[in-house]
Design a protein around this motif. Sequence first.
Motif, PDB file in Angstrom:
ATOM      1  N   TYR A 166       3.738  10.564   4.702  1.00  0.00           N
ATOM      2  CA  TYR A 166       4.936  11.353   4.988  1.00  0.00           C
ATOM      3  C   TYR A 166       6.171  10.484   5.105  1.00  0.00           C
ATOM      4  CZ  TYR A 166       1.434  14.873   6.022  1.00  0.00           C
ATOM      5  OH  TYR A 166       0.377  15.742   5.922  1.00  0.00           O
ATOM      6  N   ASP A 167       6.142   9.321   4.480  1.00  0.00           N
ATOM      7  CA  ASP A 167       7.261   8.398   4.582  1.00  0.00           C
ATOM      8  C   ASP A 167       8.444   8.926   3.784  1.00  0.00           C
ATOM      9  OD1 ASP A 167       8.864   6.246   5.048  1.00  0.00           O
ATOM     10  OD2 ASP A 167       7.918   4.947   3.560  1.00  0.00           O
ATOM     11  N   GLY A 168       9.580   9.048   4.447  1.00  0.00           N
ATOM     12  CA  GLY A 168      10.804   9.441   3.748  1.00  0.00           C
ATOM     13  C   GLY A 168      11.593   8.228   3.313  1.00  0.00           C
ATOM     14  N   ASN A 169      10.988   7.420   2.451  1.00  0.00           N
ATOM     15  CA  ASN A 169      11.641   6.177   2.061  1.00  0.00           C
ATOM     16  C   ASN A 169      12.755   6.397   1.048  1.00  0.00           C
ATOM     17  OD1 ASN A 169      10.047   6.918  -0.054  1.00  0.00           O
ATOM     18  ND2 ASN A 169       8.793   5.063  -0.095  1.00  0.00           N
ATOM     19  N   GLU A 225       0.854  -1.188   0.000  1.00  0.00           N
ATOM     20  CA  GLU A 225       0.000   0.000   0.000  1.00  0.00           C
ATOM     21  C   GLU A 225       0.890   1.238   0.000  1.00  0.00           C
ATOM     22  OE1 GLU A 225      -4.243  -1.120   1.975  1.00  0.00           O
ATOM     23  OE2 GLU A 225      -2.657  -0.460   3.352  1.00  0.00           O
ATOM     24  N   VAL A 226       0.619   2.141  -0.945  1.00  0.00           N
ATOM     25  CA  VAL A 226       1.416   3.353  -1.110  1.00  0.00           C
ATOM     26  C   VAL A 226       0.473   4.538  -1.235  1.00  0.00           C
ATOM     27  CG1 VAL A 226       3.349   2.146  -2.193  1.00  0.00           C
ATOM     28  CG2 VAL A 226       1.518   3.093  -3.609  1.00  0.00           C
ATOM     29  N   PHE A 227       1.034   5.715  -0.983  1.00  0.00           N
ATOM     30  CA  PHE A 227       0.267   6.954  -1.134  1.00  0.00           C
ATOM     31  C   PHE A 227       0.692   7.652  -2.418  1.00  0.00           C
ATOM     32  CE2 PHE A 227       0.192  11.574  -0.732  1.00  0.00           C
ATOM     33  CZ  PHE A 227      -1.150  11.786  -0.501  1.00  0.00           C
ATOM     34  N   ALA A 252       8.530  14.295  10.462  1.00  0.00           N
ATOM     35  CA  ALA A 252       8.342  15.128   9.272  1.00  0.00           C
ATOM     36  C   ALA A 252       9.632  15.082   8.460  1.00  0.00           C
ATOM     37  CB  ALA A 252       8.004  16.560   9.671  1.00  0.00           C
ATOM     38  N   THR A 253       9.542  14.566   7.260  1.00  0.00           N
ATOM     39  CA  THR A 253      10.735  14.372   6.431  1.00  0.00           C
ATOM     40  C   THR A 253      10.657  15.219   5.175  1.00  0.00           C
ATOM     41  OG1 THR A 253       9.758  12.475   5.286  1.00  0.00           O
ATOM     42  CG2 THR A 253      11.034  12.012   7.276  1.00  0.00           C
TER      43      THR A 253
END
Length: 670
Positions: A159-162, A131-133, A180-181
Amino acid sequence: MNGFLNRMSYSAPRRHEDGVLTDREALGSIGADEQNRRDVLTPGNRFLGRVVACDGYHAVIAAQAPNGETTLTELWSVGRLVSISVGQNRVVALVASMQSATKAWDERDANLFHIDVELMGEVHAEPDGREVFSAGITRYPYIGAIAHRIRHADLRRIYDGNAGDSCAIGELTQDETIEATIHVPSMLSKHFAVLGSTGVGKSSAISLLLRKAVEADPKLRVLILDPHNEFAAAFPDMAVTVDPDTLELPFWLMRLDEFAEVIFRGRPAIPEEYDVLRETIPEAKRAFRGGMEGGLLRRQIDRAGLTADTPVPYRMTDLLAQIDERIGRLEGRAEKPALRTLKSRLLAALDDPRYRFMFTTGAVDDSFQEILAKIFRLPGEGRPITAFQLAGIPGEVVNAVASVLCRMAFDIGLWSEGAAHILVLCEEAHRYVPADAALGFLPTRQAIARIAKEGRKYGVSLGIVTQRPSELDPTILSQCSTVFAMRLSNLRDQEIIRSAIPTASSSTTTFLSAIGNGEAIAFGEAVPVPMRMRFTRLPQNRLPRPHQHAEEGWVGTSKPLDLGVIVARMRAVSGPDISAFQQRYEATERQQATAPGILDHIEGQTEAYEPYAPAMLPGMPQSPSDNLFANPQLDRFNSLRRQILSGDIDGEPQRDAGLRRPPGGFSRKP
């Protein structure tokens, strides 16, 4: 409508005729524990309400607070994110506003209210099951779709800083457990801005962002234009400080318009004097070239033409000699007042102790490479940041200095072919690029605008910091693709932010005047969606502060007050060391004074005439009776010269070498 709203919290969703899954079936793909928490349609649980209106970028959700309680309404607050179930996808929405349906509140009965939300994107499943945004929306909410509190996991996905170059700069205001990235390469390659009123924490936020940027890009070199002398304290282990006492920025590095800004003290240049500088500076550079015995610099100059803008050394003595030569010519009497005035300006700048950084003993050495290495940290030697303190530089020269630095930063990025990455940070940027084109200094505006428009191609980034966005050139601000908007109370400043933020997130600007210190609304290329976040608090020893302030602040400082030191600094008694220049210039003056000239004909003449005597200016009367400022010695000289040239006195005129006294003296013809 009221009956529907009263029943919607207790009736189960149904399957639509077109085969779309019901809400229960759409939720069946998640775990049992997760389903139990959000599938029970009970006010106060994860269920919040249903969609009653929707268009391309926002929706209206109807919700109910039973028995006059506010437990459910506390979950709806402006700036929070919620989810709307649409099939297997979950649309992410930002709460923009809310209001009671009846404009009243019943303490014992159910209260209905409507919530306006802006659609931000959706969480969907990839073919591999992840699952992704994504910021786009493939399926919009339908009427009756369930709105619920957003999952903690979905917030992390948003808000994932992958990405490998993302870094954490704080935490979300909505959920402090989520970092927060930002994506540092996107922030640097397309420029960024930090906007906020005085005292909201802009300098602290900048210090944090710069540390993260340097950690993410070891090749990055940062130049801070610091008008308040406060950033040196924030980077004791990473920065070198350049102040007026240690600054070496020779005058020959300046272009003609920048040099004129210094000589004319920030006022418009006189056209006649400006033209003289344009013609004499190349001659002074050629004179300096002639004094070199070969070498690389001379060969480079020979291959390229010399102009007033060419950054090669020259001596002020040669420039003044060119002006003196023009003054001594018999032709061109009309331009002599301008030449004398220009000479006075140059000498005044040489004598001004505030300009010592331009006119030092080594100012005519070819130190271009050393200057670039020092200012732009090439190589950095473990200190990639330069805090350029501008507080001690004269106000009429600051714009010229900023123009030189920004122009050289762009040229380094251009000619290094990507080998150097440079970030120019402009604190109080509205001083250099104001919105009013009639204000400011045009070369500075052009240098900063060139970085903003073309710098990303050559690895040169721009950081803008200002407390008055409305006074900043909108063209420059529009080039900043990442913006950190902190508290702004001025309505005009808020309008500027509102025009820059994406339409789907414009409601975030409505609470810019109410966010706390250290908080910001971040949006743009470096963040996936606009987010309200709080910057990480730096340790006390890494906070920006003026170097005069003690760590404990204004209160409690034990440093004694010495008015004598204050007065000495205000008077700048330690003037520039121009002894070498003075010796060369005085030698030239003595040589000219001892040369034979027409004044030798005046017996008993011991004093030179005043070069600025009004009688010497064109159009002034030459008779003592007509001139209140008459010079008797000059009148005697003019009368004697006319008699000799007309033949009334014996003697042969010698215009070029000067008139010599005949052995028998002067005698009139019969």
